[in-house]
Design a protein around this motif. Structure first.
Motif, short mmCIF file in Angstrom:
data_model
loop_
_atom_site.label_atom_id
_atom_site.label_comp_id
_atom_site.label_asym_id
_atom_site.label_seq_id
_atom_site.Cartn_x
_atom_site.Cartn_y
_atom_site.Cartn_z
N TRP A 99 0.82 -1.21 0.00
CA TRP A 99 0.00 0.00 0.00
C TRP A 99 0.85 1.26 0.00
N LEU A 100 1.98 1.23 0.65
CA LEU A 100 2.82 2.42 0.77
C LEU A 100 3.88 2.51 -0.31
N GLY A 101 3.87 1.58 -1.25
CA GLY A 101 4.84 1.62 -2.33
C GLY A 101 4.28 2.19 -3.62
N ASN A 102 3.00 2.45 -3.65
CA ASN A 102 2.35 3.01 -4.83
C ASN A 102 1.83 4.40 -4.50
N ALA A 138 -0.82 4.82 -1.51
CA ALA A 138 -0.35 5.50 -0.31
C ALA A 138 -1.25 6.68 0.04
N ARG A 139 -1.67 7.42 -0.99
CA ARG A 139 -2.61 8.51 -0.74
C ARG A 139 -3.94 7.97 -0.23
N SER A 165 6.51 9.33 1.74
CA SER A 165 6.81 8.38 0.67
C SER A 165 5.50 7.96 -0.03
N PRO A 166 5.61 7.40 -1.24
CA PRO A 166 6.84 7.17 -2.01
C PRO A 166 7.22 8.38 -2.84
#
Length: 315
Positions: free
Chosen positions: A172-175, A179-180, A262-263
């Motif tokens: 989830w936090l890599g895109n 992430a938003r 991030s990211p």
């Protein structure tokens, strides 16, 4: 042998007793009577000015310097010129607009829908205190909860795998948009009750005779809500959404706990940008200039929205 003492005449007793009259109460001067209410609230006003006005003036003053701890170098409007040419500043401003705009739109729609059902249904109306529960949690606790659900604990991914919607764990936090999405979900979950309770109070404060007259004319409740209640709630909606929008511009806790920008800075909001400039890069004057610019833009946008909404409502 008994001798009677000479009797004292009544006039003598009256003359011996001092004349004890009550003094009339002192009246306050008109000027003191007018100033008395202001004297009562003066400590609270002084306290509020000390914690709001002074930091603002200090931030404006500090923004005119290049500040490196104890070294202050005069730069005038140099910080502002550098910020207006800073791509990271505009990227943070765009992220704030995107995340805040989507979050505010969802919160408004969900809160109106909940207010629609809670106002009409006696059972839901009796348990509406449950809707306020997310707002009672600490923002940091909510951010940790959703970070655990989305990324660390893989709760959401396992649910999606169980439903057959995805085949593997989702980062989830890599895109950028995922992430938003995590920030939007956390903010919507916690702060929708704020708008909900205001909308319910606005519905309950409306004139019931107008609703009863519409019922007698055969109007259904959805038609009454859309054509009568919603236009009457417009000033309340505008003020509530404006207050919530101002608060969204200061979104920091969710970003700090969940993504830290991030990211690639895709989730860095203005508050996190100011924090990074001030407390990680120790460029306090630059951070102060960014906060002053953000304050000015927020005031202009909020004033424009409220003014147009109330002006159009008078026509």
């Amino acid at each position: 042998m008994r001798t009677d003492a000479p009797s004292v005449p009544a006039e003598g007793v009256a003359q011996a007793t001092p004349n004890r009259r009550k003094a009339p109460p002192r009246r306050r001067s008109p000027a003191l009577r007018k100033a008395f209410p202001y004297l009562l609230v003066a400590p609270a006003v002084i306290y509020l000015l000390a914690i709001t006005l002074y930091p603002g003036i200090f931030a404006i003053y500090q923004s005119l310097f290049v500040v490196r701890f104890v070294n202050w170098t005069w730069t005038g409007l140099g910080n502002y010129q550098a910020i207006l040419q800073d791509r990271e500043f505009w990227a943070a401003l765009g992220n704030t607009a995107i995340i805040g705009g989507i979050s505010l739109t969802l919160q408004t729609c969900i809160a109106l829908a909940l207010a629609y059902f809670a106002y009409r249904d006696p059972f839901i109306r009796g348990w509406r205190i449950l809707y306020l529960m997310p707002m009672l949690f600490m923002p940091s606790a909510v951010a940790f909860l959703w970070k655990l659900a989305f990324n660390d604990g893989r709760v959401i991914s396992d649910m999606l795998i169980g439903l057959g919607l995805v085949e593997a764990n989702v980062d989830w936090l890599g895109n950028v948009w995922l992430a938003r999405l995590t920030l939007i979900v956390a903010d919507v979950w916690q702060w929708t009750p704020f708008l909900f309770i205001i909308f319910v109070a606005a519905l309950q404060g409306q004139d019931q005779e107008i609703e009863e007259a519409a019922r007698l004319d055969g109007a259904s409740w959805p038609s009454i809500f859309w054509n009568i209640s919603l236009p009457m709630m417009r000033p309340v909606i505008v003020v509530a959404v404006t207050l919530r929008g101002i608060d969204i511009t200061t979104m920091f806790t969710n970003v700090f706990v969940m993504t830290q920008g991030s990211p690639g800075g895709a989730t860095e909001t203005m508050s996190y940008f100011i924090y990074r400039q001030g407390f990680r890069m120790f460029n306090f004057g630059y951070a102060s200039a960014a906060s002053v610019l953000m304050l000015i833009m927020t005031i202009i946008i909020a004033q424009t929205v409220v003014k147009r909404a109330f002006h159009s409502g008078k026509k």
